[in-house]
Design an enzyme around this catalytic site. Structure first.
Site, PDB file in Angstrom:
ATOM      1  N   HIS A   1      -7.318  -5.587  -1.130  1.00  0.00           N
ATOM      2  CA  HIS A   1      -6.154  -4.885  -0.600  1.00  0.00           C
ATOM      3  C   HIS A   1      -5.450  -5.730   0.462  1.00  0.00           C
ATOM      4  O   HIS A   1      -4.233  -5.658   0.619  1.00  0.00           O
ATOM      5  CB  HIS A   1      -6.598  -3.546  -0.007  1.00  0.00           C
ATOM      6  CG  HIS A   1      -5.541  -2.500   0.001  1.00  0.00           C
ATOM      7  ND1 HIS A   1      -4.835  -2.124  -1.124  1.00  0.00           N
ATOM      8  CD2 HIS A   1      -5.054  -1.718   1.015  1.00  0.00           C
ATOM      9  CE1 HIS A   1      -3.975  -1.173  -0.825  1.00  0.00           C
ATOM     10  NE2 HIS A   1      -4.077  -0.915   0.477  1.00  0.00           N
TER      11      HIS A   1
ATOM     12  N   ASP B   1      -9.217  -5.072  -5.628  1.00  0.00           N
ATOM     13  CA  ASP B   1      -8.675  -4.123  -4.658  1.00  0.00           C
ATOM     14  C   ASP B   1      -9.434  -2.808  -4.795  1.00  0.00           C
ATOM     15  O   ASP B   1      -9.231  -2.062  -5.757  1.00  0.00           O
ATOM     16  CB  ASP B   1      -7.180  -3.918  -4.915  1.00  0.00           C
ATOM     17  CG  ASP B   1      -6.492  -3.112  -3.821  1.00  0.00           C
ATOM     18  OD1 ASP B   1      -7.160  -2.286  -3.182  1.00  0.00           O
ATOM     19  OD2 ASP B   1      -5.284  -3.309  -3.619  1.00  0.00           O
TER      20      ASP B   1
ATOM     21  N   SER C   1       0.829  -1.198   0.000  1.00  0.00           N
ATOM     22  CA  SER C   1       0.000   0.000   0.000  1.00  0.00           C
ATOM     23  C   SER C   1       0.873   1.261   0.000  1.00  0.00           C
ATOM     24  O   SER C   1       1.686   1.454  -0.889  1.00  0.00           O
ATOM     25  CB  SER C   1      -0.967  -0.029   1.190  1.00  0.00           C
ATOM     26  OG  SER C   1      -1.934   0.985   1.075  1.00  0.00           O
TER      27      SER C   1
END
Length: 292
Positions: free
Chosen positions: A256, A227, A98
């Site tokens: 995610h 995601d 991320s």
């Protein structure tokens, strides 16, 4: 419990150092709100397979010192590179998840690759998410501002409401226990409000479009088809195209939180990317290395 001082302002930053002292080294840069222990399903099995796995707790996250300043991408990248210097690590594979992918990219473009052999960008927000001149297809800034207001009002409720989408639990095979979800939310809430909002501001202003083509190491990009935090077409696919030597692996049904739902697949892909391990046993429980 090992710590080192940030090269920027001396902030006391915590890290974990698992596995044998020799062999391939992976250094993990975690997601927003989470410390290195979010990578338990990668760090532990890789360390047991003979890889040295080092994980950093970002300032204001995990066990690292809370600071008022330093929540800008340059400082966060300097903190990451400071860990490489502190441990004198060489031929490192940087693994970011991320917002950690942005720290990895900036670390490489700011400090070069003398210590880094390759990089893995997992469910990354790079090159950026929010609409700007360099990212015309990005998310409307007004939507981001409204989301920030919800986050500031009640972080605990925000994380709870986001959990199903984070793990894409509506997709086949993405089963996570309520206990694990509660654990991860609790870990997110250990990040201070200042750190949490500071990192969100980094993501809101992120545009690495011009930097990614200058990354001079092989890059593995891993992303999920579902995601919702960082849609693959906006992030992973673009990042893989922009780097000179990129390989894209897309996980079907991955959200995610694929570091959990697709843990074995991600660990196997990282292991292949890292190269052969030493084959040595992991450091026994309780055997802590410091100051190396």
């Amino acid at each position: 419990m090992p710590y080192f001082a940030s090269p920027v302002d001396g902030a006391r930053l915590h890290y974990a150092d698992h596995g044998p002292a020799t062999g391939p080294v992976a250094v993990f840069a975690a997601s927003a709100y989470l410390g290195h222990d979010m990578c338990e399903h990668q760090m532990l099995p890789l360390a047991e397979a003979g890889y040295r796995c080092v994980g950093l707790d970002r300032r204001g996250h995990g066990r690292s010192e809370d600071t008022w300043t330093g929540y800008d991408l340059d400082t966060l990248a300097d903190d990451l590179h400071g860990l490489l210097d502190h441990l004198d690590l060489r031929e490192v594979t940087l693994v970011g998840h991320s917002v950690g992918t942005a720290e990895v990219v900036r670390c490489l473009t700011r400090h070069g690759s003398a210590r880094v052999a390759r990089a893995a960008l997992v469910a990354g927000v790079s090159p950026g998410l929010v609409r700007s001149p360099g990212l015309p297809a990005g998310v409307d800034p007004a939507v981001v501002q409204a989301d920030d207001e919800v986050f500031r009002r009640d972080r605990a409720a925000y994380f709870a409401a986001s959990a199903d989408d984070f793990f894409a639990v509506h997709r086949p095979g993405n089963e996570v226990s309520p206990e694990y979800v509660r654990h991860l939310i609790d870990r997110c809430l250990t990040a201070t409000p200042r750190a949490s909002n500071g990192v969100r501001a980094v993501v809101a202003g992120l545009d690495l479009t011009a930097e990614l083509p200058t990354v001079g190491v092989p890059v593995l990009v891993v992303h999920g088809t579902h995601d919702t935090s960082a849609p693959v077409g906006l992030t992973g696919e673009r990042a893989a195209r922009l780097v000179p030597d990129g390989t894209l692996k897309v996980y079907e049904n991955g959200g995610h939180g694929l570091f959990t739902t697709h843990a074995e697949l991600l660990t196997a892909d990282l292991r292949e990317f890292l190269g052969p391990g030493t084959g040595r046993a992991a450091v026994p429980a309780g055997a802590e290395r410091t100051g190396r």
